[in-house]
Structures are given as structure tokens and as C-alpha cells.
Design an enzyme around this catalytic site. Sequence first.
Site, PDB file in Angstrom:
ATOM      1  N   LYS A  12       0.896  -1.326  -0.058  1.00  0.00           N
ATOM      2  CA  LYS A  12       0.004   0.075   0.079  1.00  0.00           C
ATOM      3  C   LYS A  12       0.831   1.377   0.118  1.00  0.00           C
ATOM      4  O   LYS A  12       0.268   2.398  -0.459  1.00  0.00           O
ATOM      5  CB  LYS A  12      -0.876   0.045   1.151  1.00  0.00           C
ATOM      6  CG  LYS A  12      -2.020  -1.062   0.995  1.00  0.00           C
ATOM      7  CD  LYS A  12      -3.079  -1.068   0.090  1.00  0.00           C
ATOM      8  CE  LYS A  12      -4.110  -1.968   0.088  1.00  0.00           C
ATOM      9  NZ  LYS A  12      -4.955  -1.839  -1.118  1.00  0.00           N
ATOM     10  N   SER A  54       1.841  -9.715  -0.846  1.00  0.00           N
ATOM     11  CA  SER A  54       1.443  -8.219  -0.653  1.00  0.00           C
ATOM     12  C   SER A  54       1.621  -7.583   0.717  1.00  0.00           C
ATOM     13  O   SER A  54       1.826  -6.469   0.883  1.00  0.00           O
ATOM     14  CB  SER A  54      -0.192  -8.060  -1.149  1.00  0.00           C
ATOM     15  OG  SER A  54      -0.994  -8.697  -0.503  1.00  0.00           O
ATOM     16  N   GLU A  65      -9.684   5.882   3.301  1.00  0.00           N
ATOM     17  CA  GLU A  65     -10.695   4.853   3.770  1.00  0.00           C
ATOM     18  C   GLU A  65      -9.582   3.563   4.039  1.00  0.00           C
ATOM     19  O   GLU A  65      -8.468   3.409   3.666  1.00  0.00           O
ATOM     20  CB  GLU A  65     -11.657   4.266   2.874  1.00  0.00           C
ATOM     21  CG  GLU A  65     -11.290   3.199   1.718  1.00  0.00           C
ATOM     22  CD  GLU A  65     -10.318   3.706   0.952  1.00  0.00           C
ATOM     23  OE1 GLU A  65     -10.245   5.220   0.655  1.00  0.00           O
ATOM     24  OE2 GLU A  65      -9.649   3.095   0.266  1.00  0.00           O
TER      25      GLU A  65
END
Lengths: 260, 402
Positions: B97, B386, B119
Amino acid sequence: MAIHFNHKPGLVVYLTAGDPSLEITRAIALEAIDAGADVIELGVPFSDPLADGPVIQRASERALARGTRLKDVLELAREIRAARPAAGLVIFSYFNPILHYGLARFADDAAAAGADGVLVTDIIVEEADEYLAEMERVKLAPIFLAAPTSPDDRLQAIAIHSKGFVYAISRTGITGKQQSMTADAAALVARIRRWTPLPVAVGFGISNAEHVAQVAEFADAAVIGSAIVELIERSTPEASPGAVARFIKGLHLPQAALAR
Amino acid sequence: MASVIHPAASSESRPGRFGIYGGRYVPETLMAALVELEHEYEAAKNDASFQAELAGLLKDYAGRPTPLYFARRLTEQLGGAKIYLKREDLLHTGAHKINNALGQGLLAKRMGKKRIIAETGAGQHGVATATVCALLGLECVIYMGDVDMERQELNVLRMRLLGAEVRGVSSGSKTLKDAISEAMRDWVTNVRTTYYLLGSALGAHPYPTMVRDFHRVISIEMKQQILEKEGRLPTAVIACVGGGSNAIGAFYEFIPNREVRLIGVEAGGRGTALGEHAARFHGGSPGVLQGTFSYVLQDENGQIAATHSVSAGLDYASIGPEHAALHDSGRAEYVSQDDAATLDAVVRLARTEGILPALESAHAVAECLRIAPTMTAHDILVVNLSGRGDKDMGILARELKL
């Protein structure tokens, strides 16, 4: 049957269909029309109403919990039309329930129910090709939202493609109460009028007679949604049609409205 | 089920479309901001100094390039394909991210925005955003569903420590979908001063394209690294898919290489009934949710369905529109792995390789565990790992009775 405002300011009343029940929504709509509402916006409840504040979110949840479907809202529209042939009637929805129902089927059924127009919160002009073609085919008025943040080129497109009236959003934000009209609203209405002779209704945050009087100074109609939906939430189902009628009478609309 | 009208075949020529999917389905109030964002992003993309600043931060601050690690013991145990792990879990803040948060954070700064909202589901995007806001001196508000705040509490605490305000969302299912709606409500209200740093390849144009571009670095590195190590491209790239940001980043550079299978793994949850999973391609249908036209889990009236996954980051009713296009064209395959297989995969990877994957990423590991034994030593699987699983220790302790 058409959208028209016989006096200034006109009044548009938003109701979440099915809150607290379809029968009560019908009774409220009829009382609202008799008390002076020119146009009823029948809101189709949606699970994820991202343009709405907590009041309409809660109303949507209640209506969905009772199983209210788009086809029920269209049936309700048919009943209101039969009972009050002269009132304006607009179906107000997020796009997904309409898309899932089938856009052409929706257009046919909304027109057959006697609706005058449709407002889809999350359809912008650029994405509206098919929607506009369907509205044109069945002669329903597509009503677009205009925002204080919309630049002139967008307002022009909104004005050109809207029919019935243009809905001017009084301020940036979601639906719900505010203290007073912002300067945004008057400036926006003036900008919209450069592009269209259509009536302009102002909504978002209008909740009392003072707001309506302010709107009368620069627009053709006021839209009241959350304030009435909250009143319905606070009232018992049986008392809510009368409560809404008293609320509308308390807005001190011009007498022309009350004569209807 | 009623037939679904696609928003016009001609829509394919509009900006922000992936085949028929994508587009912009938003309140008018946001349109000026989306158009501004589109132009600013295009300008930044072509601005060498912006790209140099981003590349510098990705290298020295976030820790790129991330290793492509050959999982020798896992490969030997499974006795089939050679398994490589793309170690996005080693990035600063613990997941991919940060790639997007840094990119959009710099863009917000360039646009002169001082207030950032975002969010988060699992909390990894929230932590990455809070981190970038601390780094760049920006105000930060994170929306997170109450259910997710409870199950990813560690990340809530990290965000607060980093100076972000975490606002719980108690509407709807109290998960990622509701956090996105609440962030959009904030943005509609404060659009003139606020930058919405959306964390997945979702939402209205230009977000799906922009977020994908900021994660492309994953497949750019992957391709170069596998060619260095193996001299050829992998048989398949496997990634978990919630909104789809890590997967689109891992897939993108391989899309023209048609011999490389692209496998997205959705959350199979605890059952196949609507409401029990988050597998949009196995029970969903085209629809509009939160700004974009894509596959959506919905009921027979077009109301958005509840979802379930043990992983908060995959627990979402829609999927990025580019994945919808890759699905329909057949270029990518989408499968699902359920909660139980995912928990098994966490244990397997932890005890075989000493790597604790995030529950989200463990869905991709589970698919790897399933297909690797059916392949030969000539096959190469690359799993995009990830994120790391520290954030999930509470859930793991409970589910695995540690």
C-alpha cells in the site's frame, strides 16, 4: 401532469419510499401535495447511499428492512398519480437499482406509472447517453444535479440536458440540515440561469420557513428532504402524514400553493 | 435475475474505461475535483522531478526494490512448480500500500492540499496513508468500519501513533465498503480543501488508472528479477484480489506476455451463499458501486450484498474495473480460496519459510499450495506476497488457538 411551479417559491418534497411503510408514504405524499407541495420526489431506498447524510441513510435502512423494492416504488408512484393527477412526480434513485432492474424496463414502467421525471444521484451528464435516450423515448424529464463546484462548462451541459427543472445543490456536502443558506446557492442559481430558462430548485439543508424565504429571493423552488424524513422518523406512523402537512403549512408558502 | 444494461457500448471510448467497465458514477459535486485530479495526475506523470522524488522515496524510505525470493523449502515440499515470493511484505509499513500512498501523497502536496482523507479495510492503507502524511506534514483522517477497527486493532493504534485521526464507521456492514462511502461523504463536503487518497484500484476515474500506475513497479521489478534468476518468464503470477491494487500492480507488465497466466484469488469466505464470501466473479454481476461500473455482489433488487472474509482487506462487494475487463476477456483467471484454506496457508508458509503473510496475501499462497503440486519443475509460480501478517495476530491467535 407535469412539473410546474405555480407560485414562488415552489416546493419539492423528498420522501424515502417505504419509510415507515409504502402505505404511510402514500398517505404522506397526498397530505404533502394537499398542503402545498408542487412536486414529490419518491426516493428509492439504496443500501449504500453515499450522497446522503445520516437521516436519509437511516430511512433507507428502514425501508429496505421492510423489503421495499424499485417495483414497489413504481407502484406507489402509480397510486399517487391516480389520486393527485396535477402534482409533479419524480423518481429519485441511485443508479444501481435502476441498472439491475433494466434501464429500458425502468423507463417504460416509470412512464406507465405516471411519473414526470427521474433524478439519478450518481449519473453525471458524461455517463448519461443511454439514460438520456431512454428518458427521451418515454418522455420522462431527466433532472440533473448542479453543484457549487461545477464549472460553467459543466453547468451548461447540465442545463442543456435537464428537463422539468434543474436541481441546484445549495452547498458542497451530503443531504442534511444546515444553519443558513450559503452564498454558494445564490451564486450557483445565477450561473445556471445563464444557460437555461428552466425553473431552478434549490436543495440540501433546507429545513424551515426562514430557509424557504431565503431561497425565494433567488430561486424558483425549494427542495425539502431530510427535515421531513426526520420528522417522519420522530412521529408515529399514523401521525406522520398530519405532522408533515403541518410542517409544510408552517413554511408559509404563498397562498397560490395552498389553493391547489 | 433481471438482465443488466451496460452503460452503452460507446462508453468504451470514454476516458477511464477498461472495456465497458470503469467510468465515473459520482455526485456532481465531486466532478470538478475528479477532473482536476485527472489533469494534475497527467501532469505529474510526465514531470521528471515528480517521478524522481517518488522514485527516491520508494527506494530510500519504502525499501524498493523488494526481493524476489526463491522459496526453496516450500518448493521441495510441494514437489511441483518452482515458487518465488515477491516480498512486498518487506516494505516500510508492511504492505504494498505504501507505493500508492507515497505517489498520491506527493500528488496532494503538489496540488496544495493540506488535508488528506482515506478509507481502510485491513488498516494497511490507513497506516501507509498516515505514514505519508506524517512524512509530508499533512493532516490525516482515516475512515474505518467498526468491525474492521475491532479485528485490526493493532493498525488502528499505529495510525493514531502516527498522528492520524481514525473515525469509526457504524453504518451498513461496518467494513471497507462503508468506510469508502463515509470517506466519499467527507470528500463531497470538504472537496475544496481535501484530497481523497483512495487506497485501491477502485472508484471513479482517474483512481483505478492512477492507483494501478503507482503499483506497476511491482510487476516491473518482478519481470526483471525473474529474468535475472531464471532467464524466462513465469508460468503464472498469483495475487489476492480485494479491490485489486496489489494484483493489478503484479499483473500489469505481464498482460502483453500471453504465455504468463495471471491468477487473481478472491475471498471464498465461509460458504458459497450470497453474504458468506467476497468472490465477485463467483456470484456477482455487473453493476455500479462507489463510482465505478464493475462486478458487484448484489441481490435481485440491485441492493449491495453483505460480504464475509476472515481478511478485512478482501471483504468488499465490488472489484476494480480493470479486473472486470481482464476477467471478461479471459486474460486473467479469478479463483477463490476460503477462510480455512487461507489459515492453513498462513501456518504452512510460517513454518516452512519463516514468513508470516497477511491474511489477504495468504489467499494467494493458498492457491499456490493448490496448483504447485499439479505442475512440473519446469513451471515457475510467482506469488505476490502483498503484506505481512503481524496485524493479524489477534485473529490468528483466536482461529488457530495459539
